[in-house]
Motif scaffolding. Structure first.
Motif, PDB file in Angstrom:
ATOM      1  N   ARG A 179       0.833  -1.204   0.000  1.00 55.94           N
ATOM      2  CA  ARG A 179       0.000   0.000   0.000  1.00 55.94           C
ATOM      3  C   ARG A 179       0.869   1.256   0.000  1.00 55.94           C
ATOM      4  NH1 ARG A 179      -3.233  -0.598   4.437  1.00 55.94           N
ATOM      5  NH2 ARG A 179      -1.866   0.658   5.734  1.00 55.94           N
ATOM      6  N   LEU A 180       1.937   1.255   0.777  1.00 55.61           N
ATOM      7  CA  LEU A 180       2.851   2.388   0.808  1.00 55.61           C
ATOM      8  C   LEU A 180       3.491   2.604  -0.560  1.00 55.61           C
ATOM      9  CD1 LEU A 180       4.283   4.600   2.425  1.00 55.61           C
ATOM     10  CD2 LEU A 180       5.970   2.887   3.109  1.00 55.61           C
ATOM     11  N   THR A 181       3.905   1.540  -1.212  1.00 59.79           N
ATOM     12  CA  THR A 181       4.493   1.645  -2.542  1.00 59.79           C
ATOM     13  C   THR A 181       3.484   2.216  -3.528  1.00 59.79           C
ATOM     14  OG1 THR A 181       6.011  -0.174  -2.119  1.00 59.79           O
ATOM     15  CG2 THR A 181       5.555   0.319  -4.425  1.00 59.79           C
ATOM     16  N   GLU A 182       2.250   1.767  -3.458  1.00 61.70           N
ATOM     17  CA  GLU A 182       1.198   2.274  -4.340  1.00 61.70           C
ATOM     18  C   GLU A 182       0.927   3.752  -4.086  1.00 61.70           C
ATOM     19  OE1 GLU A 182      -2.018  -0.412  -3.538  1.00 61.70           O
ATOM     20  OE2 GLU A 182      -1.149  -1.996  -4.785  1.00 61.70           O
ATOM     21  N   GLN A 183       0.945   4.163  -2.825  1.00 61.91           N
ATOM     22  CA  GLN A 183       0.733   5.570  -2.481  1.00 61.91           C
ATOM     23  C   GLN A 183       1.867   6.427  -3.034  1.00 61.91           C
ATOM     24  OE1 GLN A 183       0.402   5.134   1.770  1.00 61.91           O
ATOM     25  NE2 GLN A 183      -1.833   5.162   1.705  1.00 61.91           N
ATOM     26  N   ARG A 184       3.090   5.940  -2.896  1.00 59.16           N
ATOM     27  CA  ARG A 184       4.246   6.678  -3.424  1.00 59.16           C
ATOM     28  C   ARG A 184       4.177   6.782  -4.939  1.00 59.16           C
ATOM     29  NH1 ARG A 184       8.629   3.816   0.583  1.00 59.16           N
ATOM     30  NH2 ARG A 184       8.382   5.285   2.313  1.00 59.16           N
ATOM     31  N   GLU A 185       3.827   5.685  -5.592  1.00 62.14           N
ATOM     32  CA  GLU A 185       3.718   5.713  -7.057  1.00 62.14           C
ATOM     33  C   GLU A 185       2.640   6.695  -7.500  1.00 62.14           C
ATOM     34  OE1 GLU A 185       3.309   2.679 -10.842  1.00 62.14           O
ATOM     35  OE2 GLU A 185       2.579   2.012  -8.896  1.00 62.14           O
ATOM     36  N   ASN A 186       1.509   6.686  -6.817  1.00 60.48           N
ATOM     37  CA  ASN A 186       0.431   7.614  -7.158  1.00 60.48           C
ATOM     38  C   ASN A 186       0.889   9.059  -6.977  1.00 60.48           C
ATOM     39  OD1 ASN A 186      -2.241   8.505  -7.824  1.00 60.48           O
ATOM     40  ND2 ASN A 186      -2.675   8.672  -5.646  1.00 60.48           N
ATOM     41  N   ARG A 192      -1.165  13.392   0.720  1.00 64.48           N
ATOM     42  CA  ARG A 192      -1.697  13.380   2.092  1.00 64.48           C
ATOM     43  C   ARG A 192      -1.251  12.207   2.952  1.00 64.48           C
ATOM     44  NH1 ARG A 192      -7.852  15.504   2.144  1.00 64.48           N
ATOM     45  NH2 ARG A 192      -7.346  17.412   3.265  1.00 64.48           N
ATOM     46  N   PRO A 193      -1.401  10.965   2.501  1.00 60.68           N
ATOM     47  CA  PRO A 193      -1.001   9.864   3.398  1.00 60.68           C
ATOM     48  C   PRO A 193       0.511   9.775   3.615  1.00 60.68           C
ATOM     49  CG  PRO A 193      -1.813   8.996   1.307  1.00 60.68           C
ATOM     50  CD  PRO A 193      -2.003  10.473   1.283  1.00 60.68           C
ATOM     51  N   LEU A 194       1.275  10.504   2.823  1.00 56.50           N
ATOM     52  CA  LEU A 194       2.742  10.451   2.908  1.00 56.50           C
ATOM     53  C   LEU A 194       3.330  11.731   3.489  1.00 56.50           C
ATOM     54  CD1 LEU A 194       3.160   9.196  -0.773  1.00 56.50           C
ATOM     55  CD2 LEU A 194       3.241   7.778   1.286  1.00 56.50           C
ATOM     56  N   ARG A 195       2.512  12.675   3.836  1.00 47.82           N
ATOM     57  CA  ARG A 195       2.946  14.038   4.147  1.00 47.82           C
ATOM     58  C   ARG A 195       4.022  14.147   5.218  1.00 47.82           C
ATOM     59  NH1 ARG A 195      -2.347  13.760   5.952  1.00 47.82           N
ATOM     60  NH2 ARG A 195      -2.510  13.597   8.200  1.00 47.82           N
ATOM     61  N   ASP A 196       4.079  13.185   6.144  1.00 47.57           N
ATOM     62  CA  ASP A 196       5.042  13.271   7.241  1.00 47.57           C
ATOM     63  C   ASP A 196       6.377  12.593   6.944  1.00 47.57           C
ATOM     64  OD1 ASP A 196       3.265  14.746   8.809  1.00 47.57           O
ATOM     65  OD2 ASP A 196       2.337  12.943   9.620  1.00 47.57           O
ATOM     66  N   GLU A 197       6.522  12.005   5.760  1.00 49.89           N
ATOM     67  CA  GLU A 197       7.810  11.395   5.414  1.00 49.89           C
ATOM     68  C   GLU A 197       8.835  12.501   5.206  1.00 49.89           C
ATOM     69  OE1 GLU A 197       7.764   8.402   2.407  1.00 49.89           O
ATOM     70  OE2 GLU A 197       6.143   7.313   3.370  1.00 49.89           O
ATOM     71  N   CYS A 239      10.907  10.820  -5.067  1.00 44.75           N
ATOM     72  CA  CYS A 239      10.336   9.882  -6.048  1.00 44.75           C
ATOM     73  C   CYS A 239      11.420   8.978  -6.629  1.00 44.75           C
ATOM     74  CB  CYS A 239       9.620  10.644  -7.159  1.00 44.75           C
ATOM     75  SG  CYS A 239       8.069  11.399  -6.605  1.00 44.75           S
ATOM     76  N   GLY A 240      12.585   9.534  -6.887  1.00 40.13           N
ATOM     77  CA  GLY A 240      13.689   8.719  -7.387  1.00 40.13           C
ATOM     78  C   GLY A 240      14.118   7.669  -6.381  1.00 40.13           C
ATOM     79  N   ASP A 241      14.214   8.065  -5.134  1.00 42.31           N
ATOM     80  CA  ASP A 241      14.602   7.123  -4.074  1.00 42.31           C
ATOM     81  C   ASP A 241      13.561   6.015  -3.887  1.00 42.31           C
ATOM     82  OD1 ASP A 241      16.871   8.648  -3.683  1.00 42.31           O
ATOM     83  OD2 ASP A 241      16.157   9.592  -1.824  1.00 42.31           O
ATOM     84  N   ALA A 242      12.304   6.343  -4.196  1.00 44.88           N
ATOM     85  CA  ALA A 242      11.228   5.359  -4.074  1.00 44.88           C
ATOM     86  C   ALA A 242      11.153   4.446  -5.299  1.00 44.88           C
ATOM     87  CB  ALA A 242       9.892   6.061  -3.865  1.00 44.88           C
ATOM     88  N   GLY A 243      11.963   4.750  -6.329  1.00 45.86           N
ATOM     89  CA  GLY A 243      11.980   3.923  -7.531  1.00 45.86           C
ATOM     90  C   GLY A 243      11.087   4.423  -8.642  1.00 45.86           C
ATOM     91  N   PHE A 244      10.623   5.666  -8.523  1.00 42.32           N
ATOM     92  CA  PHE A 244       9.695   6.217  -9.508  1.00 42.32           C
ATOM     93  C   PHE A 244      10.257   7.457 -10.207  1.00 42.32           C
ATOM     94  CE2 PHE A 244       7.016   4.130  -6.235  1.00 42.32           C
ATOM     95  CZ  PHE A 244       6.600   3.064  -7.028  1.00 42.32           C
ATOM     96  N   GLU A 245      11.567   7.462 -10.439  1.00 41.50           N
ATOM     97  CA  GLU A 245      12.217   8.623 -11.050  1.00 41.50           C
ATOM     98  C   GLU A 245      11.696   8.914 -12.444  1.00 41.50           C
ATOM     99  OE1 GLU A 245      14.432   4.940 -11.769  1.00 41.50           O
ATOM    100  OE2 GLU A 245      14.051   5.953  -9.879  1.00 41.50           O
ATOM    101  N   THR A 246      11.233   7.924 -13.167  1.00 44.70           N
ATOM    102  CA  THR A 246      10.758   8.155 -14.531  1.00 44.70           C
ATOM    103  C   THR A 246       9.399   8.828 -14.572  1.00 44.70           C
ATOM    104  OG1 THR A 246       9.786   5.944 -14.669  1.00 44.70           O
ATOM    105  CG2 THR A 246      12.067   6.188 -15.442  1.00 44.70           C
TER     106      THR A 246
END
Length: 121
Positions: free
Chosen positions: A28-35, A75-80, A111-118
């Motif tokens: 779920r966290l990965t999906e939130q980051r990708e979104n 929103r769900p990631l705002r505190d990272e 986003c790059g660190d999460a694997g979504f740099e593209t």
């Protein structure tokens, strides 16, 4: 023998349940980051296109709507944390509301660190 096997079986069952739950949370966290990164990239592209348009064009309305989508995704990631003592929420707001290029660089790096740099510019 049964008395010794039962506690081991219960322990294995509990551990398997935790692992499954942790796996779902991570997914779920990965999906939130990708979104979030997808929405951020869409906003960046629209903003860059709107920068070449005149301020009276409707491109600026679209950029605002896309910024709102990115804020909702954040929103769900705002505190990272994203470095420099900033959270993702603070950096996103500074990048989108104030045109802070350093803050934008931090969220792009996130986003790059999460694997979504593209997905970003």
């Amino acid at each position: 023998m049964v008395k010794a096997v039962l506690p081991v079986f219960v322990l294995v069952a509990v551990a398997a349940g935790c692992s499954s739950s942790e796996s779902k949370d991570e997914q779920r966290l990965t999906e939130q980051r990708e979104n979030y990164c997808t929405q951020l990239g869409t906003w960046q592209k629209a903003r860059n296109t709107a920068d070449t348009d005149t301020p009276e064009s409707s491109g600026y309305d679209e950029v605002g709507a896309l910024a709102q989508d990115a804020f909702l995704a954040m929103r769900p990631l705002r505190d990272e944390t994203v470095g420099g003592g900033r959270t993702l929420g603070e950096a996103t707001a500074a990048a989108m509301n104030n045109g802070d290029s350093e803050a934008e660089g931090r969220v792009v790096k996130y986003c790059g660190d999460a694997g979504f740099e593209t997905l970003t510019r």
